[in-house]
Design a protein around this motif. Structure first.
Motif, PDB file in Angstrom:
ATOM      1  N   GLU A 138       6.272   2.300  -6.912  1.00 59.90           N
ATOM      2  CA  GLU A 138       6.607   3.704  -6.686  1.00 59.90           C
ATOM      3  C   GLU A 138       6.704   4.462  -8.003  1.00 59.90           C
TER       4      GLU A 138
ATOM      5  N   GLY B 156       7.709  -3.175  -4.838  1.00 59.70           N
ATOM      6  CA  GLY B 156       7.631  -1.799  -4.358  1.00 59.70           C
ATOM      7  C   GLY B 156       8.329  -0.797  -5.255  1.00 59.70           C
TER       8      GLY B 156
ATOM      9  N   ASN C  54      10.449   5.280   3.083  1.00 61.15           N
ATOM     10  CA  ASN C  54      10.305   5.835   1.741  1.00 61.15           C
ATOM     11  C   ASN C  54      10.808   7.272   1.782  1.00 61.15           C
TER      12      ASN C  54
ATOM     13  N   TYR D 186      11.109  11.021   0.287  1.00 64.82           N
ATOM     14  CA  TYR D 186      10.381  11.940  -0.594  1.00 64.82           C
ATOM     15  C   TYR D 186      10.703  13.375  -0.204  1.00 64.82           C
TER      16      TYR D 186
ATOM     17  N   GLY E 187      11.966   7.493  -3.259  1.00 66.42           N
ATOM     18  CA  GLY E 187      10.958   8.215  -4.019  1.00 66.42           C
ATOM     19  C   GLY E 187      11.518   9.490  -4.619  1.00 66.42           C
TER      20      GLY E 187
ATOM     21  N   ALA F 153       4.777  10.543   1.389  1.00 73.53           N
ATOM     22  CA  ALA F 153       4.390   9.255   0.806  1.00 73.53           C
ATOM     23  C   ALA F 153       4.967   8.149   1.675  1.00 73.53           C
ATOM     24  N   THR F 154       4.113   7.247   2.117  1.00 73.22           N
ATOM     25  CA  THR F 154       4.522   6.180   3.023  1.00 73.22           C
ATOM     26  C   THR F 154       4.063   4.843   2.477  1.00 73.22           C
ATOM     27  N   PHE F 155       4.903   3.813   2.648  1.00 70.16           N
ATOM     28  CA  PHE F 155       4.541   2.459   2.242  1.00 70.16           C
ATOM     29  C   PHE F 155       4.114   1.650   3.459  1.00 70.16           C
TER      30      PHE F 155
ATOM     31  N   SER G 261       0.840  -1.201   0.000  1.00 66.63           N
ATOM     32  CA  SER G 261       0.000   0.000   0.000  1.00 66.63           C
ATOM     33  C   SER G 261       0.873   1.248   0.000  1.00 66.63           C
ATOM     34  N   SER G 262       0.532   2.171  -0.872  1.00 66.96           N
ATOM     35  CA  SER G 262       1.196   3.467  -0.912  1.00 66.96           C
ATOM     36  C   SER G 262       0.211   4.503  -0.386  1.00 66.96           C
TER      37      SER G 262
ATOM     38  N   LEU H 249      -0.529   8.314   0.313  1.00 67.97           N
ATOM     39  CA  LEU H 249      -0.099   9.637  -0.131  1.00 67.97           C
ATOM     40  C   LEU H 249      -0.921  10.704   0.584  1.00 67.97           C
TER      41      LEU H 249
ATOM     42  N   ARG I 183      -3.610   0.534  -3.157  1.00 62.49           N
ATOM     43  CA  ARG I 183      -3.266  -0.828  -2.752  1.00 62.49           C
ATOM     44  C   ARG I 183      -3.150  -1.714  -3.989  1.00 62.49           C
TER      45      ARG I 183
END
Length: 503
Positions: A162, A158, A418, A420, A388, A403-405, A47-48, A50, A150
C-alpha cells in the motif's frame, strides 16, 4: 525505457547486498506456498485494484513506476534458486514489459471483476521481477479506467504494498490517521483483582494451543469452509466488491472504546452467521467453531516501512474464534473485543511463529509448504485490513475513486478491507467450490456493520453499553487451569512420595 537501476551500472558491493537470501519466515512461507515444483493451482499474489476517474496511459504509469517502484531492490529482483536455497537477484528491468493496456467490453465493475477472477490465478513470470500491472479500459465507461497492480507475496506484504503504490500518485499532505479512543476502565474492583489469574489462564491456554495447534481439530465443516486447503480449485475466483462510509466504524468504536479491527471482526462474525443461516447450514444447530485468520504486522511502532530494513514481509498470522451463538450485535462485539485483548497476553502466536520458523528454515521445502497449508486447513475464513490514505490521490490528473485489495487465500473466502478517503472499500474473494456467492457474504457483512451501529447507539442512549462481567468465566477458567497444573504435577509428587517411602 529501460530502468537506470540495473545490475550492470550498480556498484558490485551494492549488488551483493541486494542479492539477499530469503531468510525471513514470512518470505519463505509465501514462496513455498506457491512453489511450482509441487503445485500449479495457487498463485500467491496480492492485488491492488485502483479505480480512476479519468484515463491513465501506459506512458504515464511507466514514468511514475520508474520513479516510485523500481527504486526498491525487491521490485527489480527475481527469485534465484541455488540448490535448496533461494535468493533475490537484481536484474535489468524494462518497466514497459511489466505493464499492459487492455480494452474490455461492458461496464467497469462487471468487466473488471470478470478479468480479475481469471487474472489472479495466472502465473507471475519468475524469470523477472515479480510484479505486473494491467491498465483496464471499458467500452461502456470511457471516462474511467482501472489500474490492476499485482505483486507476488514473496516480495512484500500488504502494508508495504500500500505504501509503495502510494508513491505512484501526486504528492499530498500527510495522510490523516484514525485515532484510538481512550475510555475509562469500566471494570470494578473484583474484576481488577482477577486480572492476575486471568492473565495466567490466557497464558496457559495460549501455551497449549500454540504447542499443539497442528494436532488440534480444525474448524467445523460448514458452507463457508473449504473442504481442505490442499483441495483449492483452479476455477476462476468468485469476487464481490462494495463500500461503506468509514464514519460508521468510527462511531461504533468511539461508543464502545474498541479498535477498528474489533468492529470489523464483529461484523465478520455476524456475516458468517447470517451467511450460514441463508444457506440453512445444519452446523448452526450446534455450536460451530468458526475461526478467522488474519495477518498482524510485526514491525515496531513508527518503523519506516519503505526502508531497506523493513521492506519485506513482516507479519505474524493470528487466529481467533468468532462468536457464532450471539444474536445481539453489541454482545458479539464485547466477545470479539475480549478475544482480541486476550491475544495481547497469549503466547500462542509467538509459539506458532517460532515453530514455523524452524520448519521453514531447516525442514525440506515440501514439508515446510505442507505446514503452511495445514495451518490454513484448520481455519474457515481469512481477514485482512489495510489502512490507506485519507485524502484524495491523483495520478497525472486522474483522481482515484477507490482502492481495493484482492487476496486469493487458502481458505474458502477472504474478506479484505482497505480504507481510503473516508470510505471502507470491501472485497470478498472466494474459491467457488466453497463460496460460490460472495455477494451474499458481502451483503451480510455490510448489514452486520449497520446493525452494530444501530444497536450500539440504542445501548448508549439507554445507558446499557457496559461490558459484561467476566468474573465467573475467569474464575471457572482459573479453576480449570489449577486442575490442569495439578494433573501435570501429580507424577512428580507421586514419584517423590514413592521414593521417600522406600528411603
Amino acid at each position: 525505457s529501460r530502468s537506470r537501476t540495473n545490475s550492470v551500472c550498480r556498484p558490485q558491493r551494492e549488488r551483493d547486498r541486494a542479492m539477499g537470501k530469503l531468510r525471513a519466515l514470512e518470505d519463505i512461507a509465501c514462496f513455498h506456498v506457491d512453489n511450482r515444483k509441487y503445485d500449479l493451482r495457487y498463485e500467491n499474489t496480492v492485488s491492488s485494484v485502483l479505480t480512476m476517474n479519468g484515463l491513465v496511459t501506459k506512458k504515464d504509469f511507466c514514468e511514475r513506476a520508474e520513479e516510485a517502484l523500481v527504486k526498491f531492490p525487491r521490485m527489480r529482483s527475481r527469485i534465484l534458486e541455488k540448490g535448496t536455497k533461494y535468493f533475490f537477484e537484481e536484474v535489468e528491468i524494462d518497466v514497459a514489459d511489466h505493464v499492459s493496456e487492455i480494452s474490455l467490453e461492458g461496464g467497469l465493475e462487471a468487466s473488471m471483476l470478470k478479468f480479475a477472477a481469471r487474472h489472479m490465478l495466472e502465473p507471475i513470470n519468475f524469470e523477472r521481477p515479480l510484479w505486473d500491472a494491467s491498465i483496464l479500459y471499458f467500452s461502456e465507461d470511457p471516462e474511467r479506467c482501472v489500474i490492476f497492480l499485482r505483486v507476488h507475496h514473496t516480495v512484500c506484504d500488504g502494508v508495504t504494498m500500500e505504501r509503495v503504490f502510494n508513491g505512484l500518485f501526486d504528492p499530498t499532505p500527510e495522510n490523516a490517521r484514525m485515532s484510538v479512543s481512550k475510555r475509562k476502565n469500566r471494570h470494578g474492583f473484583i474484576q481488577r483483582l482477577m486480572h492476575i489469574p486471568y492473565n495466567m489462564v490466557v497464558f496457559a491456554d495460549g501455551l497449549f494451543e500454540g504447542l499443539f495447534l497442528s494436532v488440534l481439530p480444525g474448524d467445523t465443516v460448514t458452507k463457508l469452509k473449504l473442504s481442505s486447503a490442499f483441495d483449492v480449485s483452479t476455477q476462476d475466483r468468485a469476487i464481490a466488491v462494495g463500500e461503506m462510509p468509514l464514519e460508521i466504524v468510527r462511531r461504533i468504536k468511539d461508543r464502545v472504546g474498541a479498535t477498528v479491527n474489533d468492529v470489523l471482526m464483529t461484523a465478520l462474525a455476524l456475516a458468517c452467521a447470517k451467511y450460514m443461516k441463508h444457506h440453512e447450514d445444519p452446523a448452526l444447530k450446534g455450536s460451530p467453531q468458526i475461526r478467522c485468520t488474519f495477518p498482524c504486522s510485526t514491525r515496531p511502532g513508527g518503523a519506516d516501512v519503505l526502508s531497506e530494513k523493513y521492506f519485506k514481509n513482516m507479519f505474524i498470522m493470528l487466529c481467533m474464534q468468532l462468536p457464532m451463538e450471539s444474536h445481539d450485535p453489541v454482545a458479539c462485539l464485547w466477545k470479539v473485543k475480549n478475544g482480541c485483548e486476550e491475544m495481547k497476553h497469549s503466547p500462542e502466536a509467538g509459539i506458532i511463529y517460532y515453530i514455523s520458523s524452524f520448519a521453514m528454515k531447516y525442514l525440506p521445502a515440501v514439508v515446510a509448504r505442507k505446514s503452511t497449508f495445514d495451518l490454513f486447513d484448520k481455519m474457515t475464513i481469512f481477514f485482512t485490513n489495510v489502512q490507506g490514505p485519507q485524502t484524495v490521490r491523483k495520478l497525472k490528473g486522474a483522481e482515484m475513486q477507490k482502492a481495493t485489495f484482492f487476496v486469493p487465500a487458502l481458505t474458502g473466502a477472504c474478506l479484505g478491507v482497505n480504507t481510503y478517503n473516508g470510505q471502507l472499500n470491501i472485497s470478498v474473494v472466494s474459491d467457488p467450490v466453497a463460496v460460490a456467492d460472495p455477494e451474499v457474504l458481502l451483503k451480510a457483512f455490510t448489514d452486520g456493520l449497520e446493525a452494530l451501529d444501530v444497536a450500539s447507539a440504542v445501548a448508549e442512549e439507554q445507558k446499557t453499553l457496559r461490558q459484561p462481567s467476566t468474573t465467573f468465566n475467569t474464575t471457572f477458567r482459573f479453576v480449570r487451569f489449577l486442575i490442569v497444573v495439578a494433573i501435570m504435577m501429580s507424577p512428580i509428587f507421586l514419584a517423590r512420595h514413592f521414593l521417600s517411602e522406600r528411603a
